[in-house]
Enzyme design. Structure first.
Site, PDB file in Angstrom:
ATOM      1  N   HIS A 235      24.277  21.392  81.997  1.00  0.00           N
ATOM      2  CA  HIS A 235      23.537  20.205  82.441  1.00  0.00           C
ATOM      3  C   HIS A 235      24.179  19.643  83.691  1.00  0.00           C
ATOM      4  O   HIS A 235      25.399  19.667  83.850  1.00  0.00           O
ATOM      5  CB  HIS A 235      23.491  19.135  81.346  1.00  0.00           C
ATOM      6  CG  HIS A 235      24.822  18.803  80.749  1.00  0.00           C
ATOM      7  ND1 HIS A 235      25.427  19.612  79.817  1.00  0.00           N
ATOM      8  CD2 HIS A 235      25.668  17.772  80.952  1.00  0.00           C
ATOM      9  CE1 HIS A 235      26.590  19.083  79.474  1.00  0.00           C
ATOM     10  NE2 HIS A 235      26.768  17.971  80.158  1.00  0.00           N
ATOM     11  N   LEU A 236      23.346  19.126  84.578  1.00  0.00           N
ATOM     12  CA  LEU A 236      23.824  18.382  85.735  1.00  0.00           C
ATOM     13  C   LEU A 236      23.509  16.916  85.493  1.00  0.00           C
ATOM     14  O   LEU A 236      22.388  16.564  85.117  1.00  0.00           O
ATOM     15  CB  LEU A 236      23.117  18.845  87.020  1.00  0.00           C
ATOM     16  CG  LEU A 236      23.399  20.268  87.491  1.00  0.00           C
ATOM     17  CD1 LEU A 236      22.652  20.524  88.798  1.00  0.00           C
ATOM     18  CD2 LEU A 236      24.893  20.523  87.679  1.00  0.00           C
ATOM     19  N   HIS A 237      24.532  16.073  85.691  1.00  0.00           N
ATOM     20  CA  HIS A 237      24.319  14.630  85.622  1.00  0.00           C
ATOM     21  C   HIS A 237      23.793  14.153  86.966  1.00  0.00           C
ATOM     22  O   HIS A 237      24.322  14.548  88.009  1.00  0.00           O
ATOM     23  CB  HIS A 237      25.647  13.908  85.358  1.00  0.00           C
ATOM     24  CG  HIS A 237      26.308  14.245  84.058  1.00  0.00           C
ATOM     25  ND1 HIS A 237      26.312  13.391  82.984  1.00  0.00           N
ATOM     26  CD2 HIS A 237      26.997  15.349  83.665  1.00  0.00           C
ATOM     27  CE1 HIS A 237      26.985  13.942  81.982  1.00  0.00           C
ATOM     28  NE2 HIS A 237      27.413  15.132  82.368  1.00  0.00           N
TER      29      HIS A 237
ATOM     30  N   GLY B 234      35.867  17.580  80.720  1.00  0.00           N
ATOM     31  CA  GLY B 234      35.235  16.672  79.764  1.00  0.00           C
ATOM     32  C   GLY B 234      33.877  17.123  79.277  1.00  0.00           C
ATOM     33  O   GLY B 234      33.067  16.299  78.840  1.00  0.00           O
TER      34      GLY B 234
ATOM     35  N   ASP C 113      20.152  10.064  80.150  1.00  0.00           N
ATOM     36  CA  ASP C 113      21.357  10.194  79.329  1.00  0.00           C
ATOM     37  C   ASP C 113      21.381   9.054  78.300  1.00  0.00           C
ATOM     38  O   ASP C 113      21.061   7.909  78.616  1.00  0.00           O
ATOM     39  CB  ASP C 113      22.607  10.144  80.212  1.00  0.00           C
ATOM     40  CG  ASP C 113      23.850  10.625  79.473  1.00  0.00           C
ATOM     41  OD1 ASP C 113      24.362  11.700  79.842  1.00  0.00           O
ATOM     42  OD2 ASP C 113      24.299   9.936  78.535  1.00  0.00           O
TER      43      ASP C 113
ATOM     44  N   ASN D 180      30.046  19.115  84.578  1.00  0.00           N
ATOM     45  CA  ASN D 180      31.340  19.261  83.907  1.00  0.00           C
ATOM     46  C   ASN D 180      31.403  20.626  83.242  1.00  0.00           C
ATOM     47  O   ASN D 180      30.488  20.992  82.502  1.00  0.00           O
ATOM     48  CB  ASN D 180      31.520  18.162  82.853  1.00  0.00           C
ATOM     49  CG  ASN D 180      31.563  16.783  83.470  1.00  0.00           C
ATOM     50  OD1 ASN D 180      32.151  16.597  84.537  1.00  0.00           O
ATOM     51  ND2 ASN D 180      30.947  15.811  82.820  1.00  0.00           N
TER      52      ASN D 180
HETATM   53  P1  AMP Z   1      29.178  16.242  79.296  1.00  0.00           P
HETATM   54  O1  AMP Z   1      30.407  15.433  78.982  1.00  0.00           O
HETATM   55  O2  AMP Z   1      29.087  16.618  80.746  1.00  0.00           O
HETATM   56  O3  AMP Z   1      29.030  17.426  78.368  1.00  0.00           O
HETATM   57  O4  AMP Z   1      27.967  15.265  79.064  1.00  0.00           O
HETATM   58  C1  AMP Z   1      27.148  15.267  77.931  1.00  0.00           C
HETATM   59  C2  AMP Z   1      26.216  14.104  78.099  1.00  0.00           C
HETATM   60  O5  AMP Z   1      25.158  14.233  77.180  1.00  0.00           O
HETATM   61  C3  AMP Z   1      26.867  12.745  77.824  1.00  0.00           C
HETATM   62  O6  AMP Z   1      26.756  11.927  78.992  1.00  0.00           O
HETATM   63  C4  AMP Z   1      26.062  12.186  76.661  1.00  0.00           C
HETATM   64  O7  AMP Z   1      25.854  10.801  76.746  1.00  0.00           O
HETATM   65  C5  AMP Z   1      24.770  12.965  76.766  1.00  0.00           C
HETATM   66  N1  AMP Z   1      24.013  13.118  75.539  1.00  0.00           N
HETATM   67  C6  AMP Z   1      24.469  13.597  74.358  1.00  0.00           C
HETATM   68  N2  AMP Z   1      23.466  13.649  73.449  1.00  0.00           N
HETATM   69  C7  AMP Z   1      22.348  13.205  74.085  1.00  0.00           C
HETATM   70  C8  AMP Z   1      20.985  13.019  73.686  1.00  0.00           C
HETATM   71  N3  AMP Z   1      20.563  13.311  72.457  1.00  0.00           N
HETATM   72  N4  AMP Z   1      20.115  12.536  74.606  1.00  0.00           N
HETATM   73  C9  AMP Z   1      20.529  12.232  75.854  1.00  0.00           C
HETATM   74  N5  AMP Z   1      21.793  12.405  76.290  1.00  0.00           N
HETATM   75  C10 AMP Z   1      22.698  12.866  75.417  1.00  0.00           C
END
Ligand code: AMP
Ligand code: ZN
Length: 116
Positions: A102-104, A95, A33, A89
């Site tokens: 995507h899974l964090h 959020g 991330d 999310n």
């Molecule tokens: P969400 O709030 O669950 O949609 O999380 C989106 C995540 O994507 C956030 O934690 C961002 O920091 C991450 N993110 C956005 N753009 C990029 C990127 N180009 N490379 C890596 N992570 C990203």
């Protein structure tokens, strides 16, 4: 395979935007991330563009099983021996910022529960 030319994660899959990869197989990509919330923070995504967790269909079951298993594999490889968290999310109240599933995978510090 469905892709969206305006989607930032589809651009990462295509190699048009750089990412620090931590996992890859035929259907799933994992990368760090950009704004980590913990010492270790990676994202696992399907290579196919699917906007939200509510857009999943039975045909995605195998891929999503693989995504979850890949999350564990990434956590083990990162040495998160004390544990880690997998978070998805969905839509704005949760959020969700990027509308490509995507899974964090988060770890490397003690995480609080419940999350904010
Ligand atoms: P969400 O709030 O669950 O949609 O999380 C989106 C995540 O994507 C956030 O934690 C961002 O920091 C991450 N993110 C956005 N753009 C990029 C990127 N180009 N490379 C890596 N992570 C990203
Ligand atoms: Zn996408």
């Amino acid at each position: 395979m469905e892709t969206d030319k305006d989607c930032i994660f589809c651009k990462i899959v295509a190699g048009d935007i750089p990412a620090e990869k931590v996992y890859e197989d035929e259907k799933v990509l994992g990368f760090k991330d950009l704004n980590p919330v913990a010492p270790f923070h990676a994202l696992l995504i399907p290579k196919e563009h699917i906007a939200t967790l509510r857009d999943l269909h039975p045909e995605h079951d195998g891929m999503m099983g693989g995504l979850m298993r890949a999350a564990s594999e990434v956590a083990v490889k990162a040495g998160l021996d004390e544990g880690h968290r997998v978070v998805g999310n969905c839509l704005k109240a949760a959020g969700q910022e990027v509308y490509h599933i995507h899974l964090h995978v988060i770890g490397g510090r003690q995480l609080k529960w419940p999350p904010g």
